[in-house]
Design an enzyme around this catalytic site. Structure first.
Site, PDB file in Angstrom:
ATOM      1  N   HIS A  12      -1.810  19.802   6.874  1.00  8.28           N
ATOM      2  CA  HIS A  12      -2.760  18.735   6.581  1.00  8.28           C
ATOM      3  C   HIS A  12      -2.036  17.388   6.612  1.00  8.28           C
ATOM      4  O   HIS A  12      -0.877  17.284   6.207  1.00  8.28           O
ATOM      5  CB  HIS A  12      -3.421  18.943   5.214  1.00  8.28           C
ATOM      6  CG  HIS A  12      -4.031  20.301   5.043  1.00  8.28           C
ATOM      7  ND1 HIS A  12      -5.225  20.663   5.643  1.00  8.28           N
ATOM      8  CD2 HIS A  12      -3.600  21.392   4.355  1.00  8.28           C
ATOM      9  CE1 HIS A  12      -5.507  21.910   5.323  1.00  8.28           C
ATOM     10  NE2 HIS A  12      -4.538  22.381   4.546  1.00  8.28           N
ATOM     11  N   HIS A  18      12.615   1.187   4.703  1.00  2.00           N
ATOM     12  CA  HIS A  18      12.397  -0.223   4.353  1.00  2.00           C
ATOM     13  C   HIS A  18      12.957  -1.106   5.460  1.00  2.00           C
ATOM     14  O   HIS A  18      14.133  -1.034   5.790  1.00  2.00           O
ATOM     15  CB  HIS A  18      13.096  -0.539   3.022  1.00  2.00           C
ATOM     16  CG  HIS A  18      12.519  -1.730   2.310  1.00  2.00           C
ATOM     17  ND1 HIS A  18      12.342  -2.947   2.917  1.00  2.00           N
ATOM     18  CD2 HIS A  18      12.081  -1.887   1.031  1.00  2.00           C
ATOM     19  CE1 HIS A  18      11.823  -3.806   2.050  1.00  2.00           C
ATOM     20  NE2 HIS A  18      11.644  -3.188   0.902  1.00  2.00           N
ATOM     21  N   CYS A  67       0.793  -1.224   0.000  1.00  2.00           N
ATOM     22  CA  CYS A  67       0.000   0.000   0.000  1.00  2.00           C
ATOM     23  C   CYS A  67       0.828   1.279   0.000  1.00  2.00           C
ATOM     24  O   CYS A  67       0.281   2.361  -0.170  1.00  2.00           O
ATOM     25  CB  CYS A  67      -0.935  -0.003   1.209  1.00  2.00           C
ATOM     26  SG  CYS A  67      -2.112  -1.364   1.202  1.00  2.00           S
ATOM     27  N   ASN A 126     -10.330   0.672   2.322  1.00  2.00           N
ATOM     28  CA  ASN A 126      -8.884   0.657   2.071  1.00  2.00           C
ATOM     29  C   ASN A 126      -8.672   0.451   0.581  1.00  2.00           C
ATOM     30  O   ASN A 126      -8.801  -0.658   0.063  1.00  2.00           O
ATOM     31  CB  ASN A 126      -8.234  -0.469   2.875  1.00  2.00           C
ATOM     32  CG  ASN A 126      -6.726  -0.526   2.671  1.00  2.00           C
ATOM     33  OD1 ASN A 126      -6.161   0.161   1.830  1.00  2.00           O
ATOM     34  ND2 ASN A 126      -6.058  -1.363   3.443  1.00  2.00           N
ATOM     35  N   HIS A 159     -14.144   5.432   5.701  1.00  2.00           N
ATOM     36  CA  HIS A 159     -15.580   5.212   5.823  1.00  2.00           C
ATOM     37  C   HIS A 159     -16.258   5.172   4.449  1.00  2.00           C
ATOM     38  O   HIS A 159     -17.101   4.304   4.181  1.00  2.00           O
ATOM     39  CB  HIS A 159     -16.204   6.319   6.674  1.00  2.00           C
ATOM     40  CG  HIS A 159     -17.681   6.174   6.881  1.00  2.00           C
ATOM     41  ND1 HIS A 159     -18.606   6.707   6.014  1.00  2.00           N
ATOM     42  CD2 HIS A 159     -18.401   5.551   7.850  1.00  2.00           C
ATOM     43  CE1 HIS A 159     -19.829   6.431   6.437  1.00  2.00           C
ATOM     44  NE2 HIS A 159     -19.729   5.732   7.561  1.00  2.00           N
ATOM     45  N   HIS A 211      -2.459   6.977   5.433  1.00  3.02           N
ATOM     46  CA  HIS A 211      -3.030   5.884   4.651  1.00  3.02           C
ATOM     47  C   HIS A 211      -4.197   5.236   5.387  1.00  3.02           C
ATOM     48  O   HIS A 211      -4.067   4.806   6.538  1.00  3.02           O
ATOM     49  CB  HIS A 211      -1.956   4.842   4.351  1.00  3.02           C
ATOM     50  CG  HIS A 211      -2.500   3.537   3.857  1.00  3.02           C
ATOM     51  ND1 HIS A 211      -3.361   3.449   2.789  1.00  3.02           N
ATOM     52  CD2 HIS A 211      -2.309   2.266   4.290  1.00  3.02           C
ATOM     53  CE1 HIS A 211      -3.677   2.181   2.583  1.00  3.02           C
ATOM     54  NE2 HIS A 211      -3.048   1.443   3.485  1.00  3.02           N
TER      55      HIS A 211
END
Length: 519
Positions: free
Chosen positions: A414, A330, A251, A451, A447, A418
């Site tokens: 802001h 990573h 993701c 995802n 909502h 994720h």
């Protein structure tokens, strides 16, 4: 994240085969570690390494500024006297000229070219693909693939997931029995990618022939020809386009794709780059009863984004944002981190993505590394001094001294966290001391759309724009997690008061949000 763990499964102990027995209990006590209280000094050093690597540029800017101020304060007589001195001092003239030429050359050569985000588009599926909870559960029961324990587990996950009734699943999952196939997966990919690109090209009036770089990322679906080739074929991109297809990167691959495009834009002048981020659900739905592999079914939904980047100076006038920083972390060298999100087959031979019980702890460690590296690049000097001084005191004198928690709200206006799951959003809000408004975009995206993997950070940015909150000069922090295990951040600065583009994902529903979530 690749299916953020929203719950803890306590199913008792099974038989000799290790299988779970009935009686599933869902607990909400899985939390991120309090990472800001256990900062590792080496990650602080890594953050300052980024600054030192640009030390020449940082030094040249104040020197040139001082020289400009001094020259501006000189009157004509001072300038005449300086000229007379230099006129009869050839060595001074040569040295000064050499220094100026060398300094200007170094600055020009080391200065990164600005990368502008011209516009972006998020795909919104048709209403017939909506999957409200009751339909999801009824459909899951009718497939006959799940036992009662698994159905109860999915029901409780959905109730506490933070997802609403308006998320989307692909067409193949609406059929009875479900009909996942290569053709159906291609159809889903085409609908999402082409839908986002059609809207992007329509909003920007950019022609496909003007695109010089194409980067596509999709973790679980990588057909031949590639997804990037499908786009090239559809829009008839030029023959010398530099196309890339990123697979299996989870993701956080959307930020990785932007980073790759940024590096390419540093090399290739006067061009546009398109980054397409998506995930494919059709062939990756799990039809087994292993609890750790059922969670992605409950969280992942249809979605995708297309982003137009450019290094053309002429695009600055209409661009929405300028890319400021990208920091990638990573943790794949660690075996636990490598296997915490793992695609595999269960004992019955059914393929799915398994989520480790250590996922939240590993995510916290990756996040700690990432934000500690990012801090020196974005935090005000006052925050850095307080943080660094307390850290040194803790390391040298008193281990009980708690490190000062930097206020990232002073660095960013802001936050686009994720939307992998409610647990991570809640814990980041707590650990970074954010307000409900700061995490509103993430919660509402989860909502409304679920995802959507690597594209979720763009739905969140679109939410902020649709609310009319993006002002000129505002800084945005996009942060994403992914298998491997990775945590990546991108920082953008608004070049103007940004309004949502046409056919945005929130266009006809933004007035309904934020909604009150009850668990």
């Amino acid at each position: 994240m690749d299916g953020t763990v929203e719950a803890r499964v306590n199913a008792g102990r099974g038989g000799a085969d290790g299988g779970p027995i009935a009686g599933v209990q869902i607990q909400q006590n899985r939390r991120l570690p309090d990472f800001l209280q256990t900062v590792n000094l080496k990650y602080v050093k890594l953050g300052y390494h980024y600054l030192i690597s640009h030390l020449i540029t940082l030094c040249l800017i104040p020197i040139m500024a001082v020289l400009f101020v001094e020259v501006s304060q000189m009157n004509p007589d001072d300038i005449r006297q300086l000229w007379l001195q230099l006129k009869y001092n050839l060595v001074s003239v040569i040295v000064c000229s050499a220094i100026m030429v060398f300094g200007s050359t170094v600055y020009i050569m080391t200065r990164p070219r600005p990368v502008y985000l011209v516009d972006y588009s998020c795909y919104r599926a048709p209403d017939n693909l909506r999957a409200p909870f009751h339909r999801f559960m009824d459909h899951s029961k009718q497939t006959g693939d799940f036992d009662e324990s698994s159905l109860e587990f999915q029901r409780k996950i959905l109730e506490r997931s933070g997802l609403g009734d308006d998320t989307y699943v692909p067409e193949a999952m609406h059929q009875l029995p479900p009909a996942p196939s290569m053709a159906a997966a291609r159809e889903e990919a085409e609908q999402v990618m082409f839908g986002a690109l059609d809207n992007l090209f329509g909003n920007t009036s950019i022609k496909p022939k003007d695109i010089g770089i194409l980067v596509v990322n999709c973790s679980l679906f990588n057909p031949t020809p590639s997804l990037s080739s499908m786009i090239v074929n559809k829009y008839k991109f030029r023959g010398n386009i530099r196309s890339f297809n990123l697979g299996g990167m989870g993701c956080s691959a959307g930020v990785i794709a932007v980073d790759l495009a940024k590096d390419l834009l540093q090399v290739h002048r006067n061009t546009h780059a398109v980054v397409v981020s998506t995930e494919n659900i059709t062939q990756n739905w799990y039809f087994g009863n292993k609890k750790s592999m059922l969670i992605p079914n409950c969280l992942f939904r249809v979605g995708g984004s297309a982003v137009l980047l450019s290094n053309k100076s002429t695009e600055k006038r209409r661009a929405k944002y300028k890319l400021v920083h990208i920091v990638r972390t990573h943790k794949g060298a660690d075996d636990k981190a490598f296997r915490c999100v793992y695609q595999e087959q269960d004992d019955a031979g059914k393929t799915g993505v398994s989520l480790s019980k250590d996922l939240m702890a590993i995510a916290g460690g990756a996040l700690k590394t990432n934000i500690t590296t990012l801090g020196p690049l974005v935090l005000p000097v006052s925050e850095q001094l307080l943080f660094f001084s307390t850290l040194v005191l803790k390391k040298l004198f008193n281990k009980n001294v708690k490190p000062y928690i930097p206020d990232f709200k002073l660095a960013f206006d802001h936050f686009c966290i994720h939307a992998g799951g409610r647990a991570v959003i809640d814990e980041l809000e707590k650990n970074l001391q954010l307000t409900e408004v700061h995490v509103e975009a993430s919660r509402m995206t989860l909502h409304r759309f679920g995802n959507t993997s690597s594209s979720s950070i763009w739905y969140e940015l679109a939410y902020t724009e649709a609310k009319g909150r993006m002002r000129k000069g505002n800084r945005v922090w996009q942060i994403a997690f992914g298998s491997g295990f990775k945590c990546n951040s991108a920082v953008w600065q608004a070049l103007r008061n940004v309004k949502p583009s046409g056919n945005g994902p929130w266009e006809d529903c933004i007035e309904k949000y934020p909604v009150k979530l009850v668990f």
